[in-house]
Design an enzyme around this catalytic site. Sequence first.
Site, PDB file in Angstrom:
ATOM      1  N   CYS A  15      27.445 104.010  34.794  1.00  0.00           N
ATOM      2  CA  CYS A  15      26.027 103.930  34.448  1.00  0.00           C
ATOM      3  C   CYS A  15      25.197 104.003  35.731  1.00  0.00           C
ATOM      4  O   CYS A  15      25.737 104.023  36.842  1.00  0.00           O
ATOM      5  CB  CYS A  15      25.712 102.644  33.690  1.00  0.00           C
ATOM      6  SG  CYS A  15      25.973 101.148  34.662  1.00  0.00           S
ATOM      7  N   CYS A  18      25.770 101.510  38.516  1.00  0.00           N
ATOM      8  CA  CYS A  18      26.878 101.756  39.434  1.00  0.00           C
ATOM      9  C   CYS A  18      26.380 102.477  40.682  1.00  0.00           C
ATOM     10  O   CYS A  18      26.725 102.112  41.816  1.00  0.00           O
ATOM     11  CB  CYS A  18      27.964 102.592  38.751  1.00  0.00           C
ATOM     12  SG  CYS A  18      28.683 101.829  37.287  1.00  0.00           S
ATOM     13  N   CYS A  83      53.000 113.948  75.566  1.00  0.00           N
ATOM     14  CA  CYS A  83      53.135 112.503  75.683  1.00  0.00           C
ATOM     15  C   CYS A  83      52.164 111.827  74.730  1.00  0.00           C
ATOM     16  O   CYS A  83      51.383 112.488  74.037  1.00  0.00           O
ATOM     17  CB  CYS A  83      52.888 112.037  77.113  1.00  0.00           C
ATOM     18  SG  CYS A  83      51.191 112.288  77.684  1.00  0.00           S
ATOM     19  N   CYS A  86      48.470 112.718  74.834  1.00  0.00           N
ATOM     20  CA  CYS A  86      48.059 113.924  74.106  1.00  0.00           C
ATOM     21  C   CYS A  86      47.698 113.569  72.668  1.00  0.00           C
ATOM     22  O   CYS A  86      46.710 114.062  72.119  1.00  0.00           O
ATOM     23  CB  CYS A  86      49.185 114.963  74.117  1.00  0.00           C
ATOM     24  SG  CYS A  86      49.703 115.496  75.755  1.00  0.00           S
ATOM     25  N   ASP A 533      60.061  87.788  40.719  1.00  0.00           N
ATOM     26  CA  ASP A 533      59.758  87.694  39.307  1.00  0.00           C
ATOM     27  C   ASP A 533      61.102  87.594  38.578  1.00  0.00           C
ATOM     28  O   ASP A 533      62.122  88.006  39.122  1.00  0.00           O
ATOM     29  CB  ASP A 533      58.992  88.935  38.856  1.00  0.00           C
ATOM     30  CG  ASP A 533      58.755  88.951  37.368  1.00  0.00           C
ATOM     31  OD1 ASP A 533      58.288  87.938  36.827  1.00  0.00           O
ATOM     32  OD2 ASP A 533      59.052  89.983  36.731  1.00  0.00           O
ATOM     33  N   ASP A 767      58.161  93.978  39.036  1.00  0.00           N
ATOM     34  CA  ASP A 767      58.373  95.277  38.397  1.00  0.00           C
ATOM     35  C   ASP A 767      57.267  96.267  38.695  1.00  0.00           C
ATOM     36  O   ASP A 767      57.326  97.404  38.252  1.00  0.00           O
ATOM     37  CB  ASP A 767      58.551  95.109  36.879  1.00  0.00           C
ATOM     38  CG  ASP A 767      57.323  94.497  36.213  1.00  0.00           C
ATOM     39  OD1 ASP A 767      56.252  94.464  36.858  1.00  0.00           O
ATOM     40  OD2 ASP A 767      57.429  94.054  35.063  1.00  0.00           O
ATOM     41  N   ASP A 771      53.132  92.694  37.647  1.00  0.00           N
ATOM     42  CA  ASP A 771      53.094  91.920  38.883  1.00  0.00           C
ATOM     43  C   ASP A 771      52.219  92.555  39.949  1.00  0.00           C
ATOM     44  O   ASP A 771      52.221  92.106  41.093  1.00  0.00           O
ATOM     45  CB  ASP A 771      54.518  91.754  39.433  1.00  0.00           C
ATOM     46  CG  ASP A 771      55.424  91.059  38.436  1.00  0.00           C
ATOM     47  OD1 ASP A 771      54.998  90.059  37.854  1.00  0.00           O
ATOM     48  OD2 ASP A 771      56.555  91.530  38.229  1.00  0.00           O
TER      49      ASP A 771
END
Length: 883
Positions: A15, A18, A83, A86, A533, A767, A771
């Site tokens: 909307c 936002c 190196c 760079c 878990d 999982d 979680d």
Amino acid sequence: MTTRTAHLDVRGMSCANCSQSIEGNLDDLSGVRRADVNFATDEGSVEYDPAETSMAEIFAAIEDAGYEPIADEVTIAVTDMSCANCAETITAALLDVPGVVDADVNYATDEATVRFNPGDVSRADLYGAIEGAGYSPVREDSGGSRDGTEGGGDESAADVARQAEIRRQRRLTLFGAALAVPFVVLMVDRLLLGGDVVGESVLGLDLVWIELALATVVQAVLGKPFYENSYTALVKNRTANMDVLIALGSSTAYVYSVAVIFSLIAGGRYFDTAVFILVFITLGNYLEARSKGQAGDAIRKLLEMEADTATLIEDGEEREVPVEEVAVGDRLKVRPGEQIPVDGVVRAGQSAVDESMVTGESVPVEKGEGDEVIGATVNENGVLEVEATGVGEDTALQQIVRTVKEAQSRQPEIQNLADRISAYFVPAVIANALFWGVVWFLFPDLLAGIVDALPTWGLVAGGPAVVGGTVSVFEFAVVVFASAVLIACPCALGLATPAATMVGTTIGAQNGVLFTGGDVLERTRDVDTVVFDKTGTLTTGEMELTDLVALDGGGESAVTDGGDPATEGGEPAADGGGAAALADEALDEDAVLRFAASAESGSEHPLGQAVVDGAEERGLDVGSPDSFENVPGQGVRATVDGREVLVGNRRLLERTDVDPAPAEETMDRLEREGKTAMLVAVDGRVAGVVADADTVKDSAADAVAALRERDLSVEMITGDNERTARAVAEQVGIDPENVRAEVLPEDKADAVEAIQADGSRAMMVGDGVNDAPALAVASVGVAIGSGTDVAIEAADVTLMRDDPMDVVRAIRVSEGTLAKIRQNLFWALGYNTAMIPLASLGLLQPVLAAVAMAISSVSVLTNSLLFRRYSPDEDYRLLGFLR
């Protein structure tokens, strides 16, 4: 004041409010002059002063508002970095491009990873920035390559460029070595044969001019890239890199020798030194380029295992097509011994599939109808019909490769030490060389007396022993300057961390452990608490109905025999039955199970599905509920056949004023057995108890034991009840006091934060779905995946297998990688700490300094490559040093 205007695409707005929120966040940034965000078009523009704010801060402000600014990310190979300085120069050049959000240049992989705003930046802009900094980007074609990068053909442009660089360095090395052979002959003649064999001329030509001609060719061919890169670094980028040190050391020896030939100064000739410096350094660059290529071999070999063709089934007919033509939804036939072309789901057939090249699991996995399969894995015995679900860049293999490459571009925090040192390293080395050159020129006798007294003298070539003898004081001061410049090696520092990180992330991928960054590798080693878990992590997550108890009004099991409970001997009861009989109805087991299964048929929870499956196995008629409500963390409420049914834990019944007491004894018994017991209430009265069991994974106890052996605290968080949680904890070896039960999904993150409140560094293992919040707040979030589930955004580490032991393997890979990084830094810092003073005191000839410089960076890469032999099934604490 210079302002820029960024044009943005923003996702997630619903909307006008936002867009106002985003504008407000942007206006709060210092340097933002104007911010306009259009909700209707999902677009915005920001006028800002780049001196006060950056694109990274603008993107962060939008994300903080809860929205998603659209950004592209590209990886560009760069062929001529010498190196870490760079890499820093290229990073700065890319960040100066308007619209670039972030840039990370990895010297070890020769790649630049750039995140940018596609509305303002094109790939050509990025190429131009790299070229403007004086380096060569590998321009990709627009076609698509097998490794997920742009560019056609089976081999990416980056790989082609890398192989071309290796060949170029090899040619230069061989060419330089051929021209150096005469100098080796002359050196042997002078040092071992007294100069009597070659003499002062060859084929009538004065030896002086032969040396000048050979050295000049070497300077022109081998020295050219060093001189060009030095010019770019000093003049265009106003910095100094390793090429500057090499150019200074080699040119000092060459120019001094030319000046001696033309009698501009007195002294000896050092053409051999100038030649040997460039030859040895070029040889070191060749070995370094080869080592870099070998470090990425594992990923390239993985990509080479992809199938080239697929057998497509259309209208009952089969035809072979290139794998690039396979689309999602296509049906494919995979015969025994063939590679599965793309990710998919088995629609017909049964076979064992070798997934070792993706998951690291050596035992083939049985696959049948409905099972997922991974592209590039090998079908062992049966014929499979597979429906394509992931093709092209969306296959698990390509996701793995992208994850590993992204991990290699994100360096551990320990790299900051090397970066800070490298930033000041080269200027400090040059200043040090000038200082000691001047000191030797001004106070030769004093320094010679001090150095001659050192017990190490005589073990190395050159040194103050020659001062006042065959060379002048000025000449020796020049030698000291050249040696002190050449002995320093910023390459070793620059390679120490990325080389080990590259190998470590690859080892992880080969064993089914995907790290999202080198910073994650570092954090993983430092965790002191591992939080699991329960369901799907320590247990299989495949619940099945194990117990069913029906209760009457007194709480005892009551199973009807088919007679009418309201009659006695077939006659009406004395009280006439009626409403009283209905109120006191005792449901038998089948009735309890049918009500529970019908209520749970609207749920997708594994516990509920197990009840439904159990009822169907008994042949019961499981209907759909008239109404359904899921109560998170407690159970379900439904209306079945006009009756209110509750299935869940004690809290569910208590919140609806149903007394669970009649089932308490049964619940206690089942929970002590480690089962998840659920109360079934019908019309406000407890009717029975159903219980599901979840099998503990075979490796869970071994994983917990291995973690505890490392003195890590192991804890468990679950939404299950206290007794079931403790029973599972006892089976796997977790202390009861470390169990947090009945934790709602939304509260798991708070539980992890509570664990970390005292400064603990927690690894949360779950999982990756329910979680996700807990994974995000943990110091390290680990998602256990399976099959094609390889990219879980909330996790820092993804485990391809459902094996808790992979948590231990992840920690071991992390520890091994950090040990290698420390070994590399120890060598790099130790080398420079020891060698720079040695050269400054005049104890090394420039040639030996050049040899040592080349060896140092190669040794760091070699040490990292040796790590490829490591298996995470071994404990790295027993291997190596500097853990």
